[in-house]
Design an enzyme around this catalytic site. Structure first.
Site, PDB file in Angstrom:
ATOM      1  N   SER A   1       2.947 -71.738  30.778  1.00 18.03           N
ATOM      2  CA  SER A   1       2.745 -73.003  30.056  1.00 18.03           C
ATOM      3  C   SER A   1       1.302 -73.109  29.577  1.00 18.03           C
ATOM      4  CB  SER A   1       3.046 -74.164  31.001  1.00 18.03           C
ATOM      5  OG  SER A   1       2.725 -75.388  30.404  1.00 18.03           O
ATOM      6  N   SER A   2       1.106 -74.030  28.657  1.00 18.86           N
ATOM      7  CA  SER A   2      -0.267 -74.374  28.238  1.00 18.86           C
ATOM      8  C   SER A   2      -0.639 -75.781  28.691  1.00 18.86           C
ATOM      9  CB  SER A   2      -0.393 -74.300  26.710  1.00 18.86           C
ATOM     10  OG  SER A   2      -0.127 -73.001  26.245  1.00 18.86           O
TER      11      SER A   2
ATOM     12  N   GLY B   1       1.412 -80.645  22.827  1.00 20.30           N
ATOM     13  CA  GLY B   1       0.985 -79.855  21.663  1.00 20.30           C
ATOM     14  C   GLY B   1       1.141 -78.352  21.833  1.00 20.30           C
ATOM     15  N   GLY B   2       1.952 -77.903  22.810  1.00 23.78           N
ATOM     16  CA  GLY B   2       2.192 -76.460  22.956  1.00 23.78           C
ATOM     17  C   GLY B   2       0.888 -75.706  23.102  1.00 23.78           C
TER      18      GLY B   2
ATOM     19  N   ASP C   1       9.287 -70.352  26.367  1.00 23.69           N
ATOM     20  CA  ASP C   1       7.889 -70.166  26.767  1.00 23.69           C
ATOM     21  C   ASP C   1       7.682 -68.838  27.495  1.00 23.69           C
ATOM     22  OD1 ASP C   1       6.570 -72.243  25.602  1.00 23.69           O
ATOM     23  OD2 ASP C   1       6.655 -73.574  27.324  1.00 23.69           O
TER      24      ASP C   1
ATOM     25  N   ARG D   1       7.647 -77.454  37.023  1.00 24.01           N
ATOM     26  CA  ARG D   1       8.061 -76.752  35.809  1.00 24.01           C
ATOM     27  C   ARG D   1       9.473 -76.188  35.990  1.00 24.01           C
ATOM     28  NH1 ARG D   1       6.609 -75.578  30.469  1.00 24.01           N
ATOM     29  NH2 ARG D   1       6.163 -73.395  30.105  1.00 24.01           N
TER      30      ARG D   1
ATOM     31  N   THR E   1       6.374 -82.412  24.306  1.00 20.82           N
ATOM     32  CA  THR E   1       5.665 -82.644  25.526  1.00 20.82           C
ATOM     33  C   THR E   1       5.033 -84.019  25.474  1.00 20.82           C
ATOM     34  OG1 THR E   1       5.295 -80.290  25.516  1.00 20.82           O
ATOM     35  CG2 THR E   1       3.859 -81.575  26.951  1.00 20.82           C
TER      36      THR E   1
ATOM     37  N   ASN F   1       9.939 -79.079  26.123  1.00 23.91           N
ATOM     38  CA  ASN F   1       9.437 -78.048  25.195  1.00 23.91           C
ATOM     39  C   ASN F   1       9.570 -78.508  23.755  1.00 23.91           C
ATOM     40  OD1 ASN F   1       8.081 -75.726  24.574  1.00 23.91           O
ATOM     41  ND2 ASN F   1       9.918 -74.490  24.405  1.00 23.91           N
TER      42      ASN F   1
HETATM   43  N1  GLY Z   1       6.319 -76.041  26.541  1.00 23.30           N
HETATM   44  C1  GLY Z   1       4.971 -75.910  26.158  1.00 23.30           C
HETATM   45  C2  GLY Z   1       4.103 -75.501  27.280  1.00 23.30           C
HETATM   46  O1  GLY Z   1       4.461 -75.666  28.426  1.00 23.30           O
HETATM   47  O2  GLY Z   1       3.035 -74.988  27.033  1.00 23.30           O
END
Ligand code: GLY
Length: 584
Positions: free
Chosen positions: A465-466, A486-487, A436, A112, A394, A414
């Site tokens: 992050s998700s 999908g965030g 984020d 990341r 993503t 992102n």
């Molecule tokens: N950029 C979206 C995530 O990492 O959740």
């Protein structure tokens, strides 16, 4: 994928459930909602699934040349950087989960982005203390130190079998020779055209005479091809060589913070995956600084032994339970999740089945609770459950090789086209991952997620992050590998696909195609996929007090599932343009 708010009710919603699915098949032109349930690709040997046909082909080529799942995944990921430049690339970062068939071990890699050394917690506040979200989303100040090249190289160094320059080759050729712009890429460029036009280096790549490239045009990226050639010879060029110098100088010229020292200091981090039981399976996913694994396991624990299959798939009782479970997880996320190298993340408590069992008691079967009623765990609760020793825009790509090693990787820049800037002379689209972070307590990010102290900006820190690359094992053997972009919706998308396979016995195609719901505690709306749910279901959810928000399809998931016959079935999400393919 950008989400478009759609009318609350559609004529199709009046159809019965099965009739509405038939309607979907007939109305194939309906977009961006799902068009149909895809048929999975099948193979008794290996499989690559990604968000773009050319990226899948790059991975398959590596398998055909005798490479393993890591070789396939690295080639696929680098090809994505070329052919899906709005979603992910070497200007971003991500997470990977690797399952080694021989040992049964699962390993996680965090590549990341990190905050540059000059970043600070108030960097996105104006002089009056007001948060300025546009600064964390657009332009050079939004960029975190990219980790993709270091991450892919670290994976390859440890597990790859083909030479490094061979796995870089397909992407380099695609960037140099060009490829045909698809409808989806045309939409993505058009959607970001204003931002791209403000950055000459980005405009030179994605606009032609000031106009967005269109479907059917050929997109050639000579600067990116040159950068990939340098990386093929020496991946460290990105962090200490000419590429690093070009990025740092572009930052300096445009008010960004990243320096050559930041790039040189970048290190991917091997982490223990987060694994927990669900029924007879072991579910392994990404630990912090992603919130994905913690909350995937938390939601599975909250569902516990509930017989979800008995009322039937997408019964309002089941959907209501899912929505209430999602709220609890996202309330805890907002309060407790951040970079574990900077804050203490109560992973053990949040993933404890006992904690989940206690929280399950709060859920009312006939009433949707408000966000104010659904609280994050307090310190005393966390203490109680952490002491219990229990087992504990993503892209995603999934690759399984002939030995049944599996690689599940989600990576990103992102938002669509990241910060909307290309580092001059490199062809690299830079991320806007700094968004984020929680730029101020309670200020929503691009995905409407709120956070607090745990996810505040700090030098060298990783934004929460998700992303939820996931591998499910049964008796130490691969059962499925899955993930999605999908965030904020990633975790609930992965949850629903896992349930579709493990509880509802769907094949990979149906599982990734099936309509989805999403709740993230705040805002107080239950997102529901347009055309996916019949009116009786909609009415039953509203009667419980859910505030429904109909949306076009979200996510671009993919999955590989091992069937009862031992064969692989892989599927890419019909909401995107991806493909699944074996090597023979
Ligand atoms: N950029 C979206 C995530 O990492 O959740």
């Amino acid at each position: 994928m950008s989400l478009k708010l759609l009318p609350r009710r559609s004529p199709l919603a009046k159809l019965s459930h099965s009739a509405s699915i038939i309607g979907l098949l007939l109305l194939g032109s309906v977009t961006p909602a799902i068009a149909a349930f895809v048929q999975p690709a099948r193979s008794d040997l290996d499989m690559v699934v990604s968000a773009h046909p050319l990226a899948t082909a790059a991975g398959v080529a590596m398998l055909r040349q005798g490479g393993n799942a890591v070789d396939g995944a690295v080639a696929t990921a680098l090809a994505i950087a070329v052919v899906e430049p709005f979603s992910a690339g070497i200007g971003g970062g991500g997470f990977a989960l690797w399952h080694e068939a021989e040992t049964g071990e699962v390993t996680a890699l965090d590549f990341r982005e990190r905050a540059p050394a000059a970043a600070g917690r108030d960097m996105y506040l104006d002089v009056t203390g007001e948060p300025q979200s546009q600064l964390s989303r657009n332009g050079h100040l939004a960029v975190g130190v990219p980790g993709t090249v270091a991450g892919l190289y670290a994976l390859h160094q440890r597990y790859g079998e083909l030479p490094w320059n061979r796995v870089v080759q397909p992407s380099r050729v695609m960037a140099s020779q060009g490829f045909v712009v698809s409808d989806r890429l045309e939409r993505a460029i058009a959607g970001s055209a204003e931002r791209l036009a403000q950055n000459p280096a980005a405009a030179a790549v994605f606009l032609s005479g000031g106009n967005p490239l269109q479907a059917g045009d050929i997109l050639r990226q000579p600067d990116l091809a040159k950068t990939l050639s340098q990386i093929a010879v020496d991946p460290n060029d990105f962090y200490e060589g000419e590429t690093a110098a070009a990025i740092a100088s572009d930052m300096q010229a445009n008010g960004g913070l990243i320096t050559q020292a930041d790039l040189k200091a970048y290190k991917p981090i091997w982490r223990d995956p987060i694994c927990g039981p669900f029924r007879q399976y072991e579910v392994c996913s990404m630990p912090p600084p992603s919130s994905g694994g913690v909350h995937l396991l938390q939601m599975l624990n909250l569902l516990g032994d509930t017989d979800l299959a008995a009322p039937g798939w997408h019964h309002p009782d089941g959907l209501h339970l899912l929505a209430e479970v999602m709220k609890i997880a996202y309330a805890d996320r907002a309060e407790h999740l951040g970079d574990p190298d900077f804050v203490e993340v109560p992973v053990a408590a949040l993933t404890s089945p006992a904690y989940a069992a206690a929280r399950r008691e709060e859920i009312e079967p006939q009433r949707a609770r408000s966000a104010a009623e659904v609280k994050a765990a307090d310190a005393e609760t966390l203490e109680r459950y952490s002491n219990l020793k229990e087992s504990n825009d993503t892209t995603h790509l999934t690759v399984v090789d002939g030995d049944r090693n599996a690689l599940s990787m989600t990576y990103t820049i992102n938002g669509s086209f990241g910060a909307g800037v290309v580092a001059a002379g490199t062809g690299i689209v830079l991320n806007n991952e700094m968004d984020d972070f929680s730029i101020a307590p309670g200020t929503p990010n691009l995905y409407g997620l709120v956070g607090g102290e745990a996810n505040a900006v700090a030098p060298g820190k990783t934004p929460l992050s998700s992303m939820t690359p996931t591998i499910v094992l049964e008796d130490d053997q691969l059962r499925m590998a899955v993930g999605s972009p999908g965030g904020s919706t990633i975790i609930t998308t992965v949850l629903q696909i896992i349930l579709n396979v493990l509880v509802y016995d769907m094949d990979a195609g149906a599982a990734v195609s099936a309509p989805r719901i999403h709740h993230q505690w705040l805002p107080e709306t239950l997102r529901i996929e347009q055309y996916g749910f019949d009116q009786l279901t909609v009415d039953a959810l509203e009667a419980r007090g859910h505030q429904l928000q109909f949306r076009g399809g979200w996510g671009d998931a993919n999955a590989i599932v091992v069937g009862p016959d031992g064969k692989l079935a892989g599927a890419a999400d019909p909401r995107g343009e991806g493909t699944a393919q074996g090597s023979h």
